[in-house]
Design a protein around this motif. Structure first.
Motif, PDB file in Angstrom:
ATOM      1  N   TRP A  20      -5.312  -0.153  -7.465  1.00  0.00           N
ATOM      2  CA  TRP A  20      -4.828  -1.483  -7.335  1.00  0.00           C
ATOM      3  C   TRP A  20      -3.890  -1.613  -8.921  1.00  0.00           C
ATOM      4  CZ3 TRP A  20      -5.519  -3.958  -3.866  1.00  0.00           C
ATOM      5  CH2 TRP A  20      -6.665  -4.390  -3.295  1.00  0.00           C
ATOM      6  N   THR A  21      -4.225  -0.414  -9.942  1.00  0.00           N
ATOM      7  CA  THR A  21      -3.108  -0.370 -10.643  1.00  0.00           C
ATOM      8  C   THR A  21      -1.758   0.570 -10.088  1.00  0.00           C
ATOM      9  OG1 THR A  21      -4.558   0.360 -12.142  1.00  0.00           O
ATOM     10  CG2 THR A  21      -2.357   0.681 -12.570  1.00  0.00           C
ATOM     11  N   VAL A  71       0.968  -1.350  -0.147  1.00  0.00           N
ATOM     12  CA  VAL A  71      -0.411  -0.290  -0.230  1.00  0.00           C
ATOM     13  C   VAL A  71       0.273   1.352   0.065  1.00  0.00           C
ATOM     14  CG1 VAL A  71      -1.455   1.392   1.217  1.00  0.00           C
ATOM     15  CG2 VAL A  71      -1.832  -1.434   1.060  1.00  0.00           C
ATOM     16  N   VAL A  91      -1.187  -0.458  -7.384  1.00  0.00           N
ATOM     17  CA  VAL A  91      -0.624  -1.426  -6.171  1.00  0.00           C
ATOM     18  C   VAL A  91       0.418  -2.682  -7.393  1.00  0.00           C
ATOM     19  CG1 VAL A  91      -0.980  -3.513  -4.670  1.00  0.00           C
ATOM     20  CG2 VAL A  91      -1.914  -1.517  -4.333  1.00  0.00           C
ATOM     21  N   LEU A  92      -0.419  -3.074  -8.405  1.00  0.00           N
ATOM     22  CA  LEU A  92       0.584  -3.656  -9.089  1.00  0.00           C
ATOM     23  C   LEU A  92       2.107  -3.285  -9.538  1.00  0.00           C
ATOM     24  CD1 LEU A  92       0.791  -6.282 -10.173  1.00  0.00           C
ATOM     25  CD2 LEU A  92      -1.086  -5.643 -12.492  1.00  0.00           C
ATOM     26  N   ALA A 132       2.625   1.807  -3.053  1.00  0.00           N
ATOM     27  CA  ALA A 132       1.098   1.916  -3.991  1.00  0.00           C
ATOM     28  C   ALA A 132       0.776   3.492  -4.273  1.00  0.00           C
ATOM     29  CB  ALA A 132      -0.004   2.069  -4.373  1.00  0.00           C
TER      30      ALA A 132
END
Length: 125
Positions: free
Chosen positions: A101-102, A75, A104-105, A78
């Protein structure tokens, strides 16, 4: 100075891989030269964010690091990527991360590629 240059190159390569792999992380430019320049400037911003902001966030969220056994690092990474995207937008650079979420990845990809680049590139003076 050499260490700073190595970290900037590693960050630029890691960001380039994240842009290449994820369609929601974009870096645009008129031509190749401007795109590379934007990538290096975003890498500098990313390095500055990781140098200044990330230690403060990690210190303030230390109990969460213990509670989640370090998974909160995903987190935090990110959030640093989203902050870099916001600062790049304010600096009129064409770098954008769309969504948490993008990020995070993207943070995972950037961490892995940056680690690999630090293994390849020499960082001692």
């Amino acid at each position: 100075m050499k260490n700073f240059l190595v970290k900037t190159i590693a960050n630029a390569a890691a960001l380039a891989v994240a842009v290449w792999l994820l369609k929601d992380i974009t870096l645009t430019g008129d031509n190749t030269g401007r795109t590379v320049l934007a990538l290096v400037l975003v890498a500098l911003i990313f390095g500055l964010v990781n140098f200044v902001v990330k230690p403060i966030v990690k210190l303030l969220s230390f109990p969460l690091f213990i509670l989640t056994l370090g998974l909160i690092t995903l987190v935090v990474n990110a959030l640093m990527l989203l902050l870099t995207s916001w600062l790049a937008e304010k600096a009129d650079l064409a770098f954008h991360v769309q969504g948490f979420w993008t990020a995070v990845l993207g943070g995972v990809i950037i961490s892995i590629v940056s680690w690999a680049m630090h293994m390849i590139l020499p960082d001692n003076d």
